[in-house]
Design a protein around this motif. Structure first.
Motif, PDB file in Angstrom:
ATOM      1  N   ILE A 315       0.852  -1.186   0.000  1.00 57.30           N
ATOM      2  CA  ILE A 315       0.000   0.000   0.000  1.00 57.30           C
ATOM      3  C   ILE A 315       0.886   1.234   0.000  1.00 57.30           C
ATOM      4  O   ILE A 315       1.752   1.394   0.869  1.00 57.30           O
ATOM      5  CB  ILE A 315      -0.925   0.024   1.236  1.00 57.30           C
ATOM      6  CG1 ILE A 315      -1.820  -1.219   1.241  1.00 57.30           C
ATOM      7  CG2 ILE A 315      -1.759   1.293   1.252  1.00 57.30           C
ATOM      8  CD1 ILE A 315      -2.755  -1.323   0.066  1.00 57.30           C
ATOM      9  N   THR A 316       0.709   2.093  -0.988  1.00 60.72           N
ATOM     10  CA  THR A 316       1.497   3.318  -1.065  1.00 60.72           C
ATOM     11  C   THR A 316       0.775   4.465  -0.359  1.00 60.72           C
ATOM     12  O   THR A 316      -0.444   4.449  -0.218  1.00 60.72           O
ATOM     13  CB  THR A 316       1.760   3.698  -2.540  1.00 60.72           C
ATOM     14  OG1 THR A 316       0.508   3.750  -3.241  1.00 60.72           O
ATOM     15  CG2 THR A 316       2.662   2.676  -3.205  1.00 60.72           C
ATOM     16  N   PRO A 317       1.511   5.486   0.097  1.00 57.36           N
ATOM     17  CA  PRO A 317       0.905   6.550   0.908  1.00 57.36           C
ATOM     18  C   PRO A 317       0.036   7.502   0.101  1.00 57.36           C
ATOM     19  O   PRO A 317       0.201   7.657  -1.116  1.00 57.36           O
ATOM     20  CB  PRO A 317       2.123   7.282   1.479  1.00 57.36           C
ATOM     21  CG  PRO A 317       3.220   7.038   0.480  1.00 57.36           C
ATOM     22  CD  PRO A 317       2.972   5.644  -0.032  1.00 57.36           C
ATOM     23  N   ILE A 318      -0.907   8.123   0.792  1.00 55.98           N
ATOM     24  CA  ILE A 318      -1.736   9.184   0.220  1.00 55.98           C
ATOM     25  C   ILE A 318      -1.600  10.419   1.101  1.00 55.98           C
ATOM     26  O   ILE A 318      -1.159  10.328   2.248  1.00 55.98           O
ATOM     27  CB  ILE A 318      -3.222   8.775   0.125  1.00 55.98           C
ATOM     28  CG1 ILE A 318      -3.778   8.432   1.522  1.00 55.98           C
ATOM     29  CG2 ILE A 318      -3.397   7.609  -0.832  1.00 55.98           C
ATOM     30  CD1 ILE A 318      -5.266   8.132   1.539  1.00 55.98           C
ATOM     31  N   LYS A 319      -1.976  11.573   0.562  1.00 55.70           N
ATOM     32  CA  LYS A 319      -1.934  12.789   1.370  1.00 55.70           C
ATOM     33  C   LYS A 319      -2.952  13.788   0.857  1.00 55.70           C
ATOM     34  O   LYS A 319      -3.283  13.803  -0.344  1.00 55.70           O
ATOM     35  CB  LYS A 319      -0.535  13.408   1.373  1.00 55.70           C
ATOM     36  CG  LYS A 319      -0.071  13.910   0.014  1.00 55.70           C
ATOM     37  CD  LYS A 319       1.316  14.543   0.119  1.00 55.70           C
ATOM     38  CE  LYS A 319       1.799  15.050  -1.248  1.00 55.70           C
ATOM     39  NZ  LYS A 319       3.142  15.676  -1.156  1.00 55.70           N
ATOM     40  N   LEU A 320      -3.454  14.612   1.754  1.00 56.71           N
ATOM     41  CA  LEU A 320      -4.367  15.682   1.375  1.00 56.71           C
ATOM     42  C   LEU A 320      -3.553  16.888   0.946  1.00 56.71           C
ATOM     43  O   LEU A 320      -2.662  17.340   1.672  1.00 56.71           O
ATOM     44  CB  LEU A 320      -5.270  16.056   2.555  1.00 56.71           C
ATOM     45  CG  LEU A 320      -6.248  17.205   2.303  1.00 56.71           C
ATOM     46  CD1 LEU A 320      -7.329  16.786   1.314  1.00 56.71           C
ATOM     47  CD2 LEU A 320      -6.867  17.685   3.618  1.00 56.71           C
ATOM     48  N   VAL A 321      -3.847  17.401  -0.243  1.00 59.25           N
ATOM     49  CA  VAL A 321      -3.179  18.602  -0.753  1.00 59.25           C
ATOM     50  C   VAL A 321      -4.222  19.704  -0.878  1.00 59.25           C
ATOM     51  O   VAL A 321      -5.140  19.617  -1.702  1.00 59.25           O
ATOM     52  CB  VAL A 321      -2.509  18.337  -2.118  1.00 59.25           C
ATOM     53  CG1 VAL A 321      -1.838  19.613  -2.620  1.00 59.25           C
ATOM     54  CG2 VAL A 321      -1.488  17.209  -1.998  1.00 59.25           C
ATOM     55  N   ASN A 322      -4.108  20.721  -0.044  1.00 57.76           N
ATOM     56  CA  ASN A 322      -5.069  21.826  -0.056  1.00 57.76           C
ATOM     57  C   ASN A 322      -4.729  22.810  -1.166  1.00 57.76           C
ATOM     58  O   ASN A 322      -3.595  23.265  -1.286  1.00 57.76           O
ATOM     59  CB  ASN A 322      -5.048  22.548   1.296  1.00 57.76           C
ATOM     60  CG  ASN A 322      -5.669  21.722   2.399  1.00 57.76           C
ATOM     61  OD1 ASN A 322      -6.823  21.322   2.309  1.00 57.76           O
ATOM     62  ND2 ASN A 322      -4.904  21.440   3.445  1.00 57.76           N
ATOM     63  N   ARG A 323      -5.746  23.133  -1.972  1.00 54.88           N
ATOM     64  CA  ARG A 323      -5.563  24.134  -3.019  1.00 54.88           C
ATOM     65  C   ARG A 323      -6.680  25.173  -2.875  1.00 54.88           C
ATOM     66  O   ARG A 323      -6.766  25.806  -1.822  1.00 54.88           O
ATOM     67  CB  ARG A 323      -5.519  23.464  -4.390  1.00 54.88           C
ATOM     68  CG  ARG A 323      -4.312  22.505  -4.556  1.00 54.88           C
ATOM     69  CD  ARG A 323      -4.206  21.968  -5.981  1.00 54.88           C
ATOM     70  NE  ARG A 323      -3.058  21.095  -6.149  1.00 54.88           N
ATOM     71  CZ  ARG A 323      -3.083  19.775  -5.979  1.00 54.88           C
ATOM     72  NH1 ARG A 323      -4.225  19.165  -5.626  1.00 54.88           N
ATOM     73  NH2 ARG A 323      -1.996  19.045  -6.155  1.00 54.88           N
ATOM     74  N   GLN A 324      -7.527  25.339  -3.888  1.00 56.73           N
ATOM     75  CA  GLN A 324      -8.448  26.479  -3.878  1.00 56.73           C
ATOM     76  C   GLN A 324      -9.928  26.115  -3.981  1.00 56.73           C
ATOM     77  O   GLN A 324     -10.787  27.012  -4.004  1.00 56.73           O
ATOM     78  CB  GLN A 324      -8.102  27.415  -5.068  1.00 56.73           C
ATOM     79  CG  GLN A 324      -6.673  27.921  -5.046  1.00 56.73           C
ATOM     80  CD  GLN A 324      -6.268  28.532  -6.386  1.00 56.73           C
ATOM     81  OE1 GLN A 324      -6.945  28.333  -7.408  1.00 56.73           O
ATOM     82  NE2 GLN A 324      -5.180  29.285  -6.375  1.00 56.73           N
TER      83      GLN A 324
END
Length: 332
Positions: A315-324
């Protein structure tokens, strides 16, 4: 003139298809006596330095076959970049074949194209094989690994994200901004990946004390059109304040259709995309996303094929990326 597979077949007294199978060491398709004849012919013609003949003699190939789902999303490009980068490090070549979109006939055609030739392994990108094609793959004796897809209860080798967490974290990101009426658009619930995303989405709502309406989940095939169709179903007067797009393409479809309906993002409607490819930064407003590490999946896939051991599912990592594309909503 360099020897060809036809020359080897003629000298050995067999068909070119048999030579291909022997070259790929598919022992289920030929006898040892046939293999001996083919290898002898290849050795005799090997002085001409024909690559295929050399692979017949050494039973080794430096080619990785990549079989790609033709669904109209853009996730595959980053995986292929990772595959190419890792393959280059080890002087390996890569060939790419398309398997259609859940099309058993095209899947079989792609697999047969590969397994009748000498390859060191097969990487299948988000391809959910029909049962008969999975049997074909497993019987081919070629190392393989699935990328960006997982399976219910099957001990198949795969490298992917935790799709339950993908759905959960995308939904939770909106809940944390005060949203309670949240849709999920363009997801395919017929396969394990989509089912896990729906389950993660539903659990995030449940943990926040929210009971979703049936129409909040709009099914589709992760494409731009699926996003548009979902947004049209929600309508201009939708009660939703936020939507999770099941892919970047679906999220863009939602956003553009919302604009056509007179809704502004994020003023009227917040959107979180799933995938986090470069598309999220190319549109306006830029899309907040739960981003998967597709490049790492590609690298890990090549590493697994090169390994002498069968590695566990990864399982590879995920992340939340905040934009607009998300705004905070005041408490109701």
């Amino acid at each position: 003139m360099a020897a060809t597979i036809k020359d080897i077949a003629k000298l050995a007294g067999v068909s070119t298809a048999t030579v291909s199978r022997v070259s790929a060491n598919k022992s289920a398709f030929f006898s040892e006596a046939t293999a001996t004849k083919v290898h002898a012919a290849a050795t005799e013609l090997g002085y001409q330095k024909n690559t295929a003949a050399a692979e017949l003699v050494t039973r080794h190939s430096n080619v990785i076959a990549v079989v790609v789902n033709s669904t109209k999303t853009n996730f595959a490009s980053q995986i292929i970049e990772g595959i190419q980068a890792e393959a280059h490090q080890h002087d390996l070549n890569v060939i790419i074949l398309y398997a259609g979109d859940a099309d058993p006939v095209q899947q079989r055609r792609a697999l047969m194209t590969v397994i009748e030739r000498p390859v060191m392994g097969i990487l299948l990108l988000s391809v959910d094989l029909a049962p008969e094609n999975l049997t074909l793959l497993q019987g081919s004796q070629v190392p393989y690994c699935f990328l960006s897809i997982s399976f219910d209860g099957e001990r198949l080798p795969y490298i992917t994200s935790d799709d339950w967490q993908v759905g959960y974290q995308a939904t939770q990101a909106l809940i944390k901004q005060g949203h309670r009426r949240i849709g999920l658009a363009g997801v395919d619930s017929d396969f394990h990946t989509g089912r896990q995303r729906v389950l993660g989405y539903t659990q995030a709502l449940k943990d926040a004390g929210i009971t979703p309406e049936d129409e909040w989940v709009q099914l589709g095939n992760y494409s731009y059109d699926a996003g548009q169709t979902a947004m049209r179903a929600y309508g201009a007067q939708t009660e939703l304040t936020a939507i999770v797009g099941a892919s970047d393409m679906a999220a863009i479809g939602v956003m553009n259709q919302a604009r056509d309906l007179g809704l502004l993002v994020p003023a009227d409607l917040s959107i979180v995309a799933i995938d986090g490819t470069e598309l999220c930064s190319l549109v306006q407003p830029q899309l907040t996303s739960v981003s998967q590490n597709f490049y790492e999946m590609g690298i890990a896939g090549v590493q697994q094929l090169r390994s002498t051991e069968t590695l566990p599912q990864k399982i590879t990592p995920i992340k939340l990326v905040n934009r607009q594309s998300v705004r905070m909503l005041k408490a109701e």
